[in-house]
Design a protein around this motif. Structure first.
Motif, PDB file in Angstrom:
ATOM      1  N   HIS A 159      -7.833  -1.503  -8.183  1.00  0.00           N
ATOM      2  CA  HIS A 159      -8.589  -1.509  -6.569  1.00  0.00           C
ATOM      3  C   HIS A 159      -9.522  -2.389  -6.812  1.00  0.00           C
ATOM      4  O   HIS A 159     -10.296  -2.983  -8.012  1.00  0.00           O
ATOM      5  CB  HIS A 159      -8.938  -0.137  -6.806  1.00  0.00           C
ATOM      6  CG  HIS A 159     -10.342   0.048  -5.338  1.00  0.00           C
ATOM      7  ND1 HIS A 159     -11.590  -0.884  -5.596  1.00  0.00           N
ATOM      8  CD2 HIS A 159     -10.072   0.141  -3.657  1.00  0.00           C
ATOM      9  CE1 HIS A 159     -12.340  -0.299  -4.009  1.00  0.00           C
ATOM     10  NE2 HIS A 159     -11.494  -0.031  -3.522  1.00  0.00           N
ATOM     11  N   THR A 189       0.753  -1.399  -0.602  1.00  0.00           N
ATOM     12  CA  THR A 189      -0.110  -0.210  -0.280  1.00  0.00           C
ATOM     13  C   THR A 189       0.840   0.666  -0.331  1.00  0.00           C
ATOM     14  O   THR A 189       1.492   1.571   0.731  1.00  0.00           O
ATOM     15  CB  THR A 189      -1.029  -0.414   0.451  1.00  0.00           C
ATOM     16  OG1 THR A 189      -1.479  -1.240   0.853  1.00  0.00           O
ATOM     17  CG2 THR A 189      -1.807   1.180   1.246  1.00  0.00           C
ATOM     18  N   TRP A 192      -7.900  -2.701  -1.134  1.00  0.00           N
ATOM     19  CA  TRP A 192      -6.511  -3.641  -1.456  1.00  0.00           C
ATOM     20  C   TRP A 192      -6.349  -3.008  -3.536  1.00  0.00           C
ATOM     21  O   TRP A 192      -7.431  -3.283  -3.937  1.00  0.00           O
ATOM     22  CB  TRP A 192      -6.962  -5.465  -1.235  1.00  0.00           C
ATOM     23  CG  TRP A 192      -4.842  -5.479  -1.458  1.00  0.00           C
ATOM     24  CD1 TRP A 192      -4.447  -5.538  -1.223  1.00  0.00           C
ATOM     25  CD2 TRP A 192      -5.230  -6.955  -2.405  1.00  0.00           C
ATOM     26  NE1 TRP A 192      -3.328  -5.968  -1.253  1.00  0.00           N
ATOM     27  CE2 TRP A 192      -3.762  -7.042  -2.401  1.00  0.00           C
ATOM     28  CE3 TRP A 192      -5.978  -7.842  -3.494  1.00  0.00           C
ATOM     29  CZ2 TRP A 192      -2.987  -7.866  -3.403  1.00  0.00           C
ATOM     30  CZ3 TRP A 192      -5.359  -9.297  -3.642  1.00  0.00           C
ATOM     31  CH2 TRP A 192      -3.719  -8.455  -3.865  1.00  0.00           C
ATOM     32  N   THR A 193      -4.989  -2.133  -2.994  1.00  0.00           N
ATOM     33  CA  THR A 193      -4.442  -2.291  -4.596  1.00  0.00           C
ATOM     34  C   THR A 193      -3.834  -3.462  -4.717  1.00  0.00           C
ATOM     35  O   THR A 193      -2.312  -3.647  -4.174  1.00  0.00           O
ATOM     36  CB  THR A 193      -3.937  -0.773  -4.368  1.00  0.00           C
ATOM     37  OG1 THR A 193      -4.795   0.427  -3.629  1.00  0.00           O
ATOM     38  CG2 THR A 193      -3.361  -0.462  -5.444  1.00  0.00           C
TER      39      THR A 193
END
Length: 494
Positions: A375, A101, A369-370
């Motif tokens: 995304h 992140t 969550w990336t």
């Protein structure tokens, strides 16, 4: 139905007693007494001396008899178990923070200013150590090159700096040199092939792969790369014959994972320097009776050509060690019997991992969550973590001590055998024998104080119920009562 609990070894309260006023009080030495130390496959009643000044385990007889040293304090552990601190080799995040992140202020590090990433990382370290993990290899999944360049410097090993929390041993980059047909939850849009080592340097950053190439792996003062381990599919690009040998020369662990590799391709990767298998059975070609796939290399010692001009064996073919392998014992990734089969195949290489995501320690529900620039949302439901709207497992939310408990209860292993899978075995895999994962004199004084109990309870799964006929079963439960880091107590269970 309430559980009937019977304590295996009655544990007395932990008491601390200062030494006499005449004893030296500046050496920072603590004696742990009335405890059972994990020694090989046994629990041995023995004292342990540790020093907060050196951060090491002390050779007690030499200190007492040769140097006439008395401990500054004595801690009576009331019959508890003392083990080395646990080492986690695959952790994607925990307590709301994911190592993949970005927060937008990562460039502040170059200006000497604190970053949100660094702040969140320190918070995670302080919480993680309370679970019994004193050292870990933070995992960054398949992401863009830009992300790797920004986050990997934060995850580099900083020897001795972690005083109040878990310590990073260097990053594990899981991707993006993976098979698109075995991507799991990874985003295949960022997957790449490496045909030269320059491709790997461009992806992660040359500085993050630059360590002391002359280090033996045991020199604590040698410069270590920010990247400690790389998971790749050996059949993709030139991983096996070009990349793996150069990574090994730099002291970076090469792991096989997210791969369609056949047994022959996996054996070739081992002979070229791969020493680890990432989450065995998951995201790889399944075991087949005519082609055992990656799992097959656990059953046979691969051959490797000796490439050393100074050796009389130059050019000869000799056996190479079987690889280590990670196993996720969360009850979702693998059936309990599969875990037992893997352990029996090669106990000396078995390493318990969690593959945990940032939802560890968080309430159930959806989380952002990336993933490779995209995304996504993951949904936590108890111990199950899925990609939203699918049945795809997206890591776990289990802690490492819970994996140890599961392993004991599924396989019948003893407590020392189970603890070895999260202490001495991962230490050996990482080249840290005698430094981490050990209670021998000279090792880092990273310690767990555990209490164990046996619990009579109803079967927790339909499979267990079918085997036992619905009868209650006896399970082992472990409690992390204390954690010591570099000879200082950093956690005590209330």
């Amino acid at each position: 139905m309430p559980s009937l609990i019977t304590t295996s070894i009655p544990a007395s309260p932990i008491t601390t007693t200062p030494s006499s006023p005449t004893a030296p009080g500046t050496r920072g030495i603590t004696k742990l007494t009335n405890c059972r130390l994990v020694r090989g496959n046994d629990l041995v009643w023995e004292d342990l001396w540790i020093s907060s000044n050196t951060g090491k385990i002390v050779r007690s007889q030499a200190a007492f008899y040769d140097h006439h040293v008395l401990p500054d304090e004595t801690v009576d552990l009331g019959g508890r178990i003392v083990a080395p601190g646990m080492i986690e080799c695959q952790l994607n995040g925990a307590f709301g923070f994911n190592f993949s992140t970005l927060f937008g202020d990562e460039d502040n590090a170059a200006k000497g200013q604190p970053t949100t990433y660094e702040t969140r990382l320190r918070e995670l370290n302080r919480k993680l150590v309370q679970t019994g993990v004193t050292s870990y290899v933070p995992t960054v999944t398949s992401q863009t090159s830009e992300l790797y360049h920004k986050v990997l410097p934060h995850l580099a090993p900083h020897r001795g700096e972690a005083k109040d929390g878990a310590e990073s041993l260097g990053a594990h980059v899981e991707g993006p040199f993976l098979s698109p047909t075995k991507n799991g939850v990874h985003n295949p849009e960022v997957f790449r092939e490496a045909t030269a080592f320059a491709d790997v340097e461009a992806m992660y950053g040359a500085k993050n792969l630059a360590g002391d190439v002359h280090s033996t792996g045991t020199d604590e003062n040698s410069r270590k790369p920010a990247v400690r381990m790389i998971t790749a599919a050996p059949e993709i690009g030139r991983m096996t014959d070009v990349v793996f040998p150069e990574l090994r020369r730099r002291g970076i662990v090469c792991a096989i994972g997210h791969s369609e590799a056949t047994y022959e391709q996996a054996a070739a990767a081992i002979s070229h320097g791969a020493t680890m298998i990432t989450h065995l059975f998951n995201a790889m070609r399944p075991l087949h009776h005519r082609n055992p796939g990656i799992f097959g290399v656990l059953g046979e010692t691969p051959l490797v050509r000796v490439d050393n001009p100074s050796s009389s064996l130059e050019g000869a073919v000799a056996p190479s060690p079987r690889p280590y392998f990670g196993v996720i014992a969360d009850g979702n990734h693998l059936h309990p019997t599969t875990v037992k089969i893997a352990y029996n195949a090669y106990p000396a290489g078995f390493i318990l991992v969690t593959d945990a995501m940032h939802m560890v320690g968080c309430p159930d529900g959806p989380y952002d969550w990336t993933n490779g620039g995209h995304h996504m949302r993951l949904v936590k439901d108890g111990k199950v973590l899925l990609l939203e709207g699918t049945d795809t497992i997206a890591g776990s939310t289990i802690t490492l001590i819970e994996c140890v408990e599961n392993f004991i209860n599924w396989t019948g292993a003893t407590i020392p055998q189970a603890l070895r899978t999260v202490t001495s075995t991962p230490a050996a895999m990482l080249g840290l024998q005698g430094v981490k994962g050990s209670l021998d004199a000279g090792a880092d004084a990273d310690l767990l104080v555990l209490s164990a109990e046996e619990v009579l309870e109803l079967p927790s799964s339909p499979t267990t119920a079918a085997v036992t006929g619905g009868a209650s079963v006896v399970t082992t439960r472990l409690h992390v009562d204390e954690v010591w880091k570099f000879g200082q107590r950093v956690h005590q269970r209330k």
